[in-house]
Design a protein around this motif. Sequence first.
Motif, PDB file in Angstrom:
ATOM      1  N   TYR A   1     107.975   4.895 101.503  1.00 31.99           N
ATOM      2  CA  TYR A   1     108.049   4.670 100.063  1.00 31.99           C
ATOM      3  C   TYR A   1     106.701   4.210  99.575  1.00 31.99           C
ATOM      4  CZ  TYR A   1     108.643  -0.311 101.154  1.00 31.99           C
ATOM      5  OH  TYR A   1     108.471  -1.588 101.626  1.00 31.99           O
ATOM      6  N   GLU A   2     106.507   4.345  98.272  1.00 31.62           N
ATOM      7  CA  GLU A   2     105.224   3.987  97.677  1.00 31.62           C
ATOM      8  C   GLU A   2     105.462   3.054  96.510  1.00 31.62           C
ATOM      9  OE1 GLU A   2     101.236   6.172  95.879  1.00 31.62           O
ATOM     10  OE2 GLU A   2     103.011   7.361  96.326  1.00 31.62           O
ATOM     11  N   ILE A   3     104.583   2.071  96.387  1.00 29.31           N
ATOM     12  CA  ILE A   3     104.654   1.146  95.263  1.00 29.31           C
ATOM     13  C   ILE A   3     103.489   1.452  94.347  1.00 29.31           C
ATOM     14  CG2 ILE A   3     104.646  -1.265  94.569  1.00 29.31           C
ATOM     15  CD1 ILE A   3     105.711  -1.915  97.368  1.00 29.31           C
ATOM     16  N   VAL A   4     103.806   1.726  93.086  1.00 36.50           N
ATOM     17  CA  VAL A   4     102.786   2.052  92.093  1.00 36.50           C
ATOM     18  C   VAL A   4     102.834   1.027  90.968  1.00 36.50           C
ATOM     19  CG1 VAL A   4     102.764   4.510  92.623  1.00 36.50           C
ATOM     20  CG2 VAL A   4     104.340   3.653  90.913  1.00 36.50           C
ATOM     21  N   ALA A   5     101.720   0.908  90.253  1.00 39.51           N
ATOM     22  CA  ALA A   5     101.642  -0.030  89.134  1.00 39.51           C
ATOM     23  C   ALA A   5     102.443   0.519  87.962  1.00 39.51           C
ATOM     24  CB  ALA A   5     100.200  -0.248  88.739  1.00 39.51           C
ATOM     25  N   GLU A   6     103.148  -0.358  87.284  1.00 36.53           N
ATOM     26  CA  GLU A   6     103.947   0.019  86.128  1.00 36.53           C
ATOM     27  C   GLU A   6     103.025   0.312  84.951  1.00 36.53           C
ATOM     28  OE1 GLU A   6     106.742  -2.873  84.039  1.00 36.53           O
ATOM     29  OE2 GLU A   6     108.011  -1.996  85.602  1.00 36.53           O
ATOM     30  N   LYS A   7     103.287   1.385  84.254  1.00 37.18           N
ATOM     31  CA  LYS A   7     102.471   1.753  83.098  1.00 37.18           C
ATOM     32  C   LYS A   7     102.824   0.840  81.928  1.00 37.18           C
ATOM     33  CE  LYS A   7     100.763   5.643  84.876  1.00 37.18           C
ATOM     34  NZ  LYS A   7     100.406   5.320  86.218  1.00 37.18           N
ATOM     35  N   ALA A   8     101.792   0.319  81.273  1.00 37.14           N
ATOM     36  CA  ALA A   8     102.029  -0.617  80.156  1.00 37.14           C
ATOM     37  C   ALA A   8     102.273   0.113  78.852  1.00 37.14           C
ATOM     38  CB  ALA A   8     100.843  -1.545  79.986  1.00 37.14           C
TER      39      ALA A   8
ATOM     40  N   LYS B   1     103.901  -7.326  98.757  1.00 37.20           N
ATOM     41  CA  LYS B   1     103.295  -7.920  97.574  1.00 37.20           C
ATOM     42  C   LYS B   1     102.037  -7.190  97.117  1.00 37.20           C
ATOM     43  CE  LYS B   1     105.156 -12.448  98.353  1.00 37.20           C
ATOM     44  NZ  LYS B   1     105.122 -13.742  97.741  1.00 37.20           N
ATOM     45  N   ARG B   2     101.820  -5.976  97.616  1.00 36.20           N
ATOM     46  CA  ARG B   2     100.640  -5.202  97.215  1.00 36.20           C
ATOM     47  C   ARG B   2     101.037  -3.751  96.947  1.00 36.20           C
ATOM     48  NH1 ARG B   2      95.973  -7.546  97.185  1.00 36.20           N
ATOM     49  NH2 ARG B   2      95.630  -9.425  98.367  1.00 36.20           N
ATOM     50  N   LEU B   3     100.232  -3.075  96.136  1.00 36.97           N
ATOM     51  CA  LEU B   3     100.445  -1.651  95.889  1.00 36.97           C
ATOM     52  C   LEU B   3     100.111  -0.865  97.145  1.00 36.97           C
ATOM     53  CD1 LEU B   3      98.725  -1.332  92.387  1.00 36.97           C
ATOM     54  CD2 LEU B   3     101.153  -1.548  92.858  1.00 36.97           C
ATOM     55  N   GLY B   4     100.728   0.310  97.298  1.00 39.43           N
ATOM     56  CA  GLY B   4     100.399   1.153  98.440  1.00 39.43           C
ATOM     57  C   GLY B   4     101.613   1.841  99.019  1.00 39.43           C
ATOM     58  N   LYS B   5     101.412   2.453 100.190  1.00 45.81           N
ATOM     59  CA  LYS B   5     102.475   3.172 100.886  1.00 45.81           C
ATOM     60  C   LYS B   5     102.974   2.316 102.049  1.00 45.81           C
ATOM     61  CE  LYS B   5     100.967   7.752  99.630  1.00 45.81           C
ATOM     62  NZ  LYS B   5     100.813   9.129 100.035  1.00 45.81           N
TER      63      LYS B   5
ATOM     64  N   ALA C   1     101.701  -5.137  88.111  1.00 46.39           N
ATOM     65  CA  ALA C   1     100.650  -5.513  89.048  1.00 46.39           C
ATOM     66  C   ALA C   1      99.384  -5.882  88.298  1.00 46.39           C
ATOM     67  CB  ALA C   1     100.365  -4.368  90.005  1.00 46.39           C
ATOM     68  N   GLY C   2      98.603  -6.750  88.892  1.00 46.75           N
ATOM     69  CA  GLY C   2      97.273  -7.096  88.401  1.00 46.75           C
ATOM     70  C   GLY C   2      96.283  -6.669  89.459  1.00 46.75           C
ATOM     71  N   GLY C   3      95.651  -5.523  89.248  1.00 49.04           N
ATOM     72  CA  GLY C   3      94.780  -4.973  90.281  1.00 49.04           C
ATOM     73  C   GLY C   3      95.634  -4.387  91.387  1.00 49.04           C
ATOM     74  N   GLU C   4      95.425  -4.847  92.619  1.00 48.68           N
ATOM     75  CA  GLU C   4      96.208  -4.373  93.769  1.00 48.68           C
ATOM     76  C   GLU C   4      97.410  -5.265  94.055  1.00 48.68           C
ATOM     77  OE1 GLU C   4      95.934  -1.746  96.163  1.00 48.68           O
ATOM     78  OE2 GLU C   4      94.839  -0.914  94.467  1.00 48.68           O
ATOM     79  N   LYS C   5      97.423  -6.465  93.484  1.00 50.45           N
ATOM     80  CA  LYS C   5      98.462  -7.452  93.804  1.00 50.45           C
ATOM     81  C   LYS C   5      99.607  -7.370  92.800  1.00 50.45           C
ATOM     82  CE  LYS C   5      98.846 -12.228  95.156  1.00 50.45           C
ATOM     83  NZ  LYS C   5      98.185 -13.523  95.240  1.00 50.45           N
ATOM     84  N   LEU C   6     100.832  -7.445  93.317  1.00 49.54           N
ATOM     85  CA  LEU C   6     102.024  -7.386  92.465  1.00 49.54           C
ATOM     86  C   LEU C   6     102.326  -8.748  91.859  1.00 49.54           C
ATOM     87  CD1 LEU C   6     104.476  -5.339  94.717  1.00 49.54           C
ATOM     88  CD2 LEU C   6     103.079  -4.488  92.857  1.00 49.54           C
ATOM     89  N   PHE C   7     102.905  -8.719  90.656  1.00 48.18           N
ATOM     90  CA  PHE C   7     103.470  -9.936  90.075  1.00 48.18           C
ATOM     91  C   PHE C   7     104.917  -9.993  90.557  1.00 48.18           C
ATOM     92  CE2 PHE C   7     100.460  -8.874  86.449  1.00 48.18           C
ATOM     93  CZ  PHE C   7      99.466  -9.713  86.912  1.00 48.18           C
ATOM     94  N   GLY C   8     105.152 -10.668  91.644  1.00 45.37           N
ATOM     95  CA  GLY C   8     106.469 -10.679  92.265  1.00 45.37           C
ATOM     96  C   GLY C   8     106.376  -9.975  93.605  1.00 45.37           C
ATOM     97  N   SER C   9     107.479  -9.358  94.045  1.00 50.44           N
ATOM     98  CA  SER C   9     107.474  -8.668  95.328  1.00 50.44           C
ATOM     99  C   SER C   9     108.530  -7.574  95.332  1.00 50.44           C
ATOM    100  CB  SER C   9     107.729  -9.648  96.476  1.00 50.44           C
ATOM    101  OG  SER C   9     108.997 -10.239  96.311  1.00 50.44           O
ATOM    102  N   ILE C  10     108.408  -6.680  96.301  1.00 51.70           N
ATOM    103  CA  ILE C  10     109.385  -5.611  96.524  1.00 51.70           C
ATOM    104  C   ILE C  10     110.112  -5.948  97.825  1.00 51.70           C
ATOM    105  CG2 ILE C  10     109.707  -3.159  96.965  1.00 51.70           C
ATOM    106  CD1 ILE C  10     108.779  -3.679  94.140  1.00 51.70           C
TER     107      ILE C  10
END
Length: 147
Positions: A140-147, A119-123, A83-92
């Motif tokens: 379910y929750e979408i979290v940013a991947e740790k780099a 396409k955004r982080l969150g629940k 993710a870049g900020g709140e927006k995902l690169f791609g989608s779930i």
Amino acid sequence: MEIILKQDVQNLGFKDDVVSVKPGYGRNFLIPQGFATLATPSAKKVLAENLKQRAHKEAKVVADAKALAETLKSLEIKLSAKAGGEKLFGSITNIDIAEALEKSGNAIDRKFITSGVVKRLGKYNATIRLHRDVIVELPYEIVAEKA
């Protein structure tokens, strides 16, 4: 025109339902594709007898689906995505949710999961149809991947 469905048809009904459709839809699509048969009086009697014999078997299937629904409600699913900020690169999508459920030991076909494209982080909540009578909401929750 009344027909008896041989299998589940989305936005129409479930297997062994007697539904009314427009004659062209039944005659030109459902019957030739093998999704349905004409609902004649004799076919309705055969269907009623089959449903009566299948009723007690169906009770066990519903009980199993309800037990699985309880285990799914207790699950906490966290999906990680770039993710870049709140927006995902791609989608779930429901495919990602089905893979996460399979990793947790609950294999559910992705056709029965309805979540939309996120396409955004969150629940969020996904709807899972385990049986025609058993539908469960899965948070379910979408979290940013740790780099």
